[in-house]
Motif scaffolding. Structure first.
Motif, short mmCIF file in Angstrom:
data_model
loop_
_atom_site.label_atom_id
_atom_site.label_comp_id
_atom_site.label_asym_id
_atom_site.label_seq_id
_atom_site.Cartn_x
_atom_site.Cartn_y
_atom_site.Cartn_z
N ARG A 124 8.74 22.42 7.93
CA ARG A 124 7.68 22.87 8.84
C ARG A 124 8.23 23.84 9.88
NH1 ARG A 124 2.75 19.99 11.30
NH2 ARG A 124 2.41 21.15 13.20
N PHE A 125 9.39 23.53 10.46
CA PHE A 125 9.98 24.40 11.47
C PHE A 125 10.25 25.79 10.89
CE2 PHE A 125 12.06 20.43 13.53
CZ PHE A 125 10.84 20.03 14.05
N GLU A 126 10.74 25.83 9.66
CA GLU A 126 11.00 27.12 9.02
C GLU A 126 9.69 27.90 8.80
OE1 GLU A 126 13.26 26.18 5.51
OE2 GLU A 126 15.15 26.20 6.63
N LEU A 127 8.65 27.20 8.37
CA LEU A 127 7.35 27.85 8.17
C LEU A 127 6.79 28.35 9.51
CD1 LEU A 127 5.76 25.34 5.62
CD2 LEU A 127 6.62 27.67 5.13
N GLU A 128 6.92 27.53 10.54
CA GLU A 128 6.44 27.94 11.86
C GLU A 128 7.21 29.15 12.38
OE1 GLU A 128 5.06 23.50 13.35
OE2 GLU A 128 7.05 24.24 13.90
N ASP A 129 8.52 29.17 12.19
CA ASP A 129 9.31 30.31 12.62
C ASP A 129 8.87 31.58 11.90
OD1 ASP A 129 10.71 28.66 14.33
OD2 ASP A 129 12.54 28.61 13.11
N CYS A 130 8.56 31.45 10.63
CA CYS A 130 8.07 32.59 9.86
C CYS A 130 6.74 33.07 10.42
CB CYS A 130 7.94 32.18 8.39
SG CYS A 130 7.45 33.53 7.32
N LEU A 131 5.85 32.13 10.73
CA LEU A 131 4.56 32.51 11.32
C LEU A 131 4.74 33.20 12.67
CD1 LEU A 131 2.37 29.36 10.59
CD2 LEU A 131 2.13 31.64 9.58
N ILE A 132 5.65 32.69 13.49
CA ILE A 132 5.90 33.32 14.79
C ILE A 132 6.42 34.74 14.59
CG2 ILE A 132 7.34 33.26 16.86
CD1 ILE A 132 7.20 30.16 16.63
N GLU A 133 7.32 34.90 13.65
CA GLU A 133 7.88 36.23 13.39
C GLU A 133 6.81 37.20 12.91
OE1 GLU A 133 10.39 39.41 12.99
OE2 GLU A 133 10.82 37.52 13.98
N VAL A 134 6.02 36.78 11.95
CA VAL A 134 5.05 37.68 11.34
C VAL A 134 3.79 37.84 12.19
CG1 VAL A 134 3.55 38.01 9.32
CG2 VAL A 134 5.92 37.29 9.01
N LEU A 135 3.31 36.76 12.78
CA LEU A 135 2.03 36.82 13.48
C LEU A 135 2.16 37.14 14.97
CD1 LEU A 135 0.26 33.74 11.88
CD2 LEU A 135 -0.07 36.14 11.32
N VAL A 162 0.46 29.46 4.22
CA VAL A 162 1.37 28.50 4.85
C VAL A 162 0.64 27.29 5.45
CG1 VAL A 162 2.97 28.26 6.79
CG2 VAL A 162 3.18 30.20 5.25
N TYR A 163 -0.52 27.50 6.01
CA TYR A 163 -1.23 26.42 6.70
C TYR A 163 -1.47 25.17 5.84
CZ TYR A 163 -2.14 29.40 10.78
OH TYR A 163 -2.01 30.20 11.89
N PRO A 164 -1.82 25.30 4.57
CA PRO A 164 -2.02 24.07 3.79
C PRO A 164 -0.76 23.19 3.69
CG PRO A 164 -3.06 25.91 2.67
CD PRO A 164 -2.26 26.49 3.82
N ARG A 165 0.40 23.81 3.58
CA ARG A 165 1.64 23.03 3.53
C ARG A 165 1.91 22.39 4.89
NH1 ARG A 165 4.34 19.30 1.28
NH2 ARG A 165 6.53 19.32 1.85
N ILE A 166 1.67 23.13 5.95
CA ILE A 166 1.86 22.57 7.29
C ILE A 166 0.91 21.39 7.49
CG2 ILE A 166 1.54 23.04 9.75
CD1 ILE A 166 2.74 25.82 9.27
N GLU A 167 -0.31 21.52 7.01
CA GLU A 167 -1.29 20.43 7.12
C GLU A 167 -0.81 19.18 6.38
OE1 GLU A 167 -4.64 18.30 8.17
OE2 GLU A 167 -3.95 20.20 8.96
N THR A 168 -0.24 19.36 5.21
CA THR A 168 0.31 18.22 4.45
C THR A 168 1.40 17.52 5.24
OG1 THR A 168 -0.24 19.26 2.35
CG2 THR A 168 1.49 17.58 2.30
N GLU A 176 -3.36 24.62 19.36
CA GLU A 176 -3.05 25.68 20.30
C GLU A 176 -2.35 26.86 19.62
OE1 GLU A 176 -1.27 24.43 24.13
OE2 GLU A 176 -1.61 22.38 23.41
N ILE A 177 -1.19 26.61 19.07
CA ILE A 177 -0.31 27.68 18.61
C ILE A 177 -0.89 28.42 17.40
CG2 ILE A 177 2.00 28.27 17.79
CD1 ILE A 177 1.94 27.19 20.68
N TYR A 178 -1.21 27.71 16.32
CA TYR A 178 -1.66 28.37 15.10
C TYR A 178 -2.94 29.17 15.35
CZ TYR A 178 1.46 24.85 13.05
OH TYR A 178 2.52 24.04 12.75
N GLU A 179 -3.83 28.58 16.14
CA GLU A 179 -5.08 29.26 16.47
C GLU A 179 -4.80 30.58 17.17
OE1 GLU A 179 -8.31 27.50 19.10
OE2 GLU A 179 -8.20 26.07 17.42
N GLN A 180 -3.90 30.54 18.14
CA GLN A 180 -3.56 31.75 18.89
C GLN A 180 -2.89 32.78 17.99
OE1 GLN A 180 -1.45 31.31 22.62
NE2 GLN A 180 -0.35 33.19 22.21
N LEU A 181 -1.98 32.34 17.14
CA LEU A 181 -1.28 33.28 16.26
C LEU A 181 -2.25 33.95 15.30
CD1 LEU A 181 1.98 31.27 15.45
CD2 LEU A 181 1.75 33.25 16.95
N LEU A 182 -3.15 33.17 14.73
CA LEU A 182 -4.12 33.74 13.80
C LEU A 182 -5.07 34.71 14.53
CD1 LEU A 182 -5.09 33.89 10.93
CD2 LEU A 182 -6.52 31.88 11.35
#
Length: 157
Positions: A135-146, A91-97, A67-73
């Protein structure tokens, strides 16, 4: 360790209903994590705590991916935000790991399972906690930027 992530709802809350719901789920995940880390000893109640943690863990990581990553992208693409798209691809490859680790933890300790070796489960849980923090830090960065970068444009639409 996860305490610094608990203020994410304060920082991002109200931006978008889907993100708000997801961040509320993150708060519950953190709460369940803490309860599991602080439990005095395993037992029937402890098994239900472990199952509850695994359930919300899978819900949270699934919502991120489906849901979220798809919408942000999609939002970044709609606004032709090359910086955001590039960040997402980094960022997505690290989140996937991290997602694979979370799913592995669930597979081992989730539905109808229990921790035969509490010490081993706690060690794995602690490692997972460190990964979730990242992961939370990466997600927060994605929310901020995307997302937040476009929120003024979105409200004008």
């Amino acid at each position: 360790m996860l305490d610094s992530c608990t203020n994410a709802q304060e920082r991002w809350g109200g931006v978008h209903q889907l993100i708000d719901r997801w961040l509320a789920e993150r708060q519950q995940l953190i709460l369940n994590y803490r309860q599991l880390r602080e439990r005095p000893e395993p037992g029937t109640q402890a098994d239900s705590e472990l199952t509850a943690f695994c359930d919300i863990l899978v819900d949270y990581v699934s919502a991120g991916h489906f849901e979220i990553y798809e919408q942000l992208l999609r939002e970044a693409q709609d606004f032709d935000d090359q910086r955001g798209i590039e960040l997402a691809h980094r960022v997505y490859p690290r989140i996937e790991t991290i997602t694979l680790q979370a799913v592995g933890f669930n597979d081992q300790y989730g539905q109808n399972a229990h921790a035969d070796d509490e010490a081993a489960m706690q060690t794995q849980l602690q490692q997972l906690g460190g990964m979730l923090h990242e992961r939370f830090e990466l997600e927060d960065c994605l929310i901020e930027v995307l997302h937040n970068a476009h929120k003024d444009l979105l409200s004008a639409v």
